[in-house]
Design a protein around this motif. Sequence first.
Motif: not given
Length: 295
Positions: A3-6, A9, A47, A99, A20, A192, A22-24
């Motif tokens: 999971v990359r939280r972009t 930041q 969401t 997400q 929020f 990402s 999240d790229h997964y």
Amino acid sequence: MRVRRTLPQRHRSLIGAWCFVDHYGPDEVDRTGGMELPAHPHTGLQTASWLFGGELEHRDSVGSLATVRPGELNLMTAGRGISHTEVSTPDTTTLHGAQLWIALPDHSRHVEPRFEHFAPAPVRGPGWEARVFIGSLLGATSPVHVHTPLLGAEIMLAPGKSLEVDVDPSFEHGVLLDVGAIDVDGQELAPSELGHVPHGRSTIAVTAQEEARLLLLGGPPFGEPIVMWWNFIGRSHDEIAAYRQEWQDQIMVGDHGDVVADGREVAEGRFGTVDLGMQPIPAPVLPNVRLKERH
């Protein structure tokens, strides 16, 4: 899962009301086990679930049962409080998606929870294809209900293709690149990475160095401070702490932090119940400092 939280930041907490991202994936479910999220709560947000590959089953405490598929939006409004589960389907071999959360403004953050599903028709041109899942772009408009002006769209570009899109100059925009390599108004993005385009622009130009897929997100600068912790959005530390305690009480967390309830025994309360036979997720311990506002 990878999971990359972009977003959020270090230098940016929001893009419009998007708070929020999240790229997964893509992840092989046989190796990672896929997604298995038991019941967990949310407040003060929406969401937006968007998949590039695989499928998820969504259940929530307002009685929704839906399958999240690639190219289709599942939008859940938590409002005053909701709980839900997300589980990858048995036929899913690879899971890949984003997400996204949307902060609700103060005037509507206590609305009743609801759920919407929308499958946008693709809009096509020479070397590009787009699906507009929130807001309006390229002549397409999404019917889902949001509480501040917003834009959310998936765009696919052929190698060497440039696309200039007209956008609302009151919006700031974020560009999340899923695959490929692109240039966004002079910013080169790798997969990402999340690029930012400040408000005041009436067009955004994207050029693909290789075949690319991206999410274009936008909205006017949010203008309200929020406090975001775990799955809750509120306006103060004390409000978040109260939400946490309500969830812990509802799922009957024992003296040693163990969950007494299973999926069928959760008490009635703000967050409702989801019957999936899995133990709900208890909230983590609050940090030993007061939570700070995000702007």
